[in-house]
Design an enzyme around this catalytic site. Structure first.
Site, short mmCIF file in Angstrom:
data_model
loop_
_atom_site.label_atom_id
_atom_site.label_comp_id
_atom_site.label_asym_id
_atom_site.label_seq_id
_atom_site.Cartn_x
_atom_site.Cartn_y
_atom_site.Cartn_z
N ASP A 22 0.73 -1.24 -0.27
CA ASP A 22 -0.02 -0.06 -0.05
C ASP A 22 0.77 1.41 0.12
O ASP A 22 0.43 2.33 0.10
CB ASP A 22 -1.05 -0.16 1.02
CG ASP A 22 -0.24 -0.10 2.56
OD1 ASP A 22 1.07 -0.19 2.57
OD2 ASP A 22 -1.30 0.03 3.37
N SER A 23 2.23 0.97 0.06
CA SER A 23 3.22 2.40 -0.23
C SER A 23 2.70 2.73 -1.55
O SER A 23 3.32 3.94 -2.09
CB SER A 23 4.57 1.93 -0.08
OG SER A 23 4.68 0.51 -1.17
N ASP B 192 -1.33 -5.75 -0.44
CA ASP B 192 -1.65 -5.29 0.96
C ASP B 192 -3.23 -4.99 0.77
O ASP B 192 -3.75 -4.26 -0.24
CB ASP B 192 -0.93 -3.94 0.92
CG ASP B 192 0.22 -4.07 1.95
OD1 ASP B 192 0.21 -5.05 2.87
OD2 ASP B 192 1.19 -3.22 1.88
N GLU C 164 8.86 -4.36 10.41
CA GLU C 164 9.36 -3.52 9.89
C GLU C 164 9.71 -2.35 11.03
O GLU C 164 8.98 -2.13 12.02
CB GLU C 164 7.96 -2.28 9.26
CG GLU C 164 8.63 -1.20 8.73
CD GLU C 164 7.60 -0.37 7.61
OE1 GLU C 164 6.56 -1.16 7.30
OE2 GLU C 164 7.79 0.70 7.16
O1 KIV Z 1 3.51 -1.09 1.67
C1 KIV Z 1 4.72 -1.56 1.60
O2 KIV Z 1 5.42 -1.41 0.62
C2 KIV Z 1 5.05 -2.49 2.64
C3 KIV Z 1 6.62 -2.98 2.89
C4 KIV Z 1 7.35 -1.62 3.01
C5 KIV Z 1 6.76 -3.93 3.75
O3 KIV Z 1 4.18 -2.83 3.58
#
Ligand code: KIV
Length: 265
Positions: free
Chosen positions: A40-41, A79, A179
């Site tokens: 979700d980044s 995610d 994390e």
């Molecule tokens: O959303 C994301 O990219 C993540 C990673 C940083 C683990 O959850």
């Protein structure tokens, strides 16, 4: 999933990276990345939001489907975005089901390890949905956590995090992302779990490592937290390319005759 367990048992490190589009996903597949995470980044990296909170389930599905098209053979985890699994177990099953049906991904990831979240994980796994956990810094709770801070630093917080990792495993999670936690805590959790831990800012001893692809490739050169190494300088290369293109278009040296088409003979 069995593969990741076997990798842990064999001491083989799991290589994970994020992807949000077909082109980069294909590149990761070609290079043998073990797990592609549609994080979700996406919200920050691709959509320009300040946090992961605004991205919607539809946007996650849209990008995850592109990733699957670009990397048809890869293990893809998506995610679950903020508020797509926290409201009720039924909603989390429906939303996770949409992710799997509409993208072709193999698994979902969600944040947290409190009893309510573990109940959700258990319900998802019982419904046949593979789940990856995520502990430590949980970006969807960034306002409650008070910022992007290392988690589990004091003894009490560390105990809670270790307990939650065990509870996630018990609930059926096939792996747990850690994390921004201390290297010591990451080792302890990694040793205590049968399922693999995947670290980001969690020291060298997790069973695998994940990074945001654009960070790893140095596309955002200004982002340099302690845990991150830029494995390439794509940001610099891209800027140089754009500058060269603009220079040549302005000077009239591109396109040249070699880039031009003649009339039909
Ligand atoms: O959303 C994301 O990219 C993540 C990673 C940083 C683990 O959850």
């Amino acid at each position: 999933m069995r593969r990741f367990l076997e990798m842990k048992q064999a001491g083989e490190r799991i290589v994970a990276l994020t992807a949000y589009d077909a082109l980069f996903a294909g590149l990761l597949e070609d290079e043998g990345v073990d797990l592609i995470l549609v994080g979700d980044s996406l919200s920050e990296v691709m959509l320009g939001y300040e946090s992961t909170l605004p991205v919607t389930l539809d946007e996650m599905i849209h990008h995850a489907a592109a990733v699957r098209r670009g990397a048809p053979e890869s293990f893809v985890v998506v995610d679950l975005p903020f508020l797509s699994y926290q409201v009720s177990v039924d909603e989390s099953i429906r939303n996770s089901g949409r992710v799997l049906k509409e993208t072709g991904a193999q698994a979902v990831k969600l944040e947290g390890g409190d009893p309510r979240t573990c109940q959700t994980v258990e319900a998802l796994v019982t419904s046949g949905i593979a789940v990856m956990g995520h502990l430590g810094l949980r970006p969807q709770s960034i306002h409650a956590l008070g910022g992007y801070l290392v988690q589990g630093r004091d003894e009490k917080e560390a105990r809670v995090l270790a307990e939650q990792a065990r509870a996630l495993e018990e609930a059926g999670a096939f792996a747990v992302v850690l994390e921004l936690v201390s290297a010591e805590l990451a080792v302890e959790v990694t040793r205590a779990l049968r399922v693999p831990t995947i670290g980001i800012g969690a020291g060298p001893d997790c069973d695998g490592q994940v990074l945001v692809l654009h960070d790893a490739l140095g596309l955002n050169a200004g982002f340099q937290p302690r845990f991150l190494r830029h494995f390439a300088k794509l940001g610099e290369a891209a800027r140089a390319g754009v500058r060269a293109y603009a220079r040549e278009v302005r000077a009239g040296t591109y396109p040249g005759p070699e880039h031009s088409f003649g009339r039909e003979p």
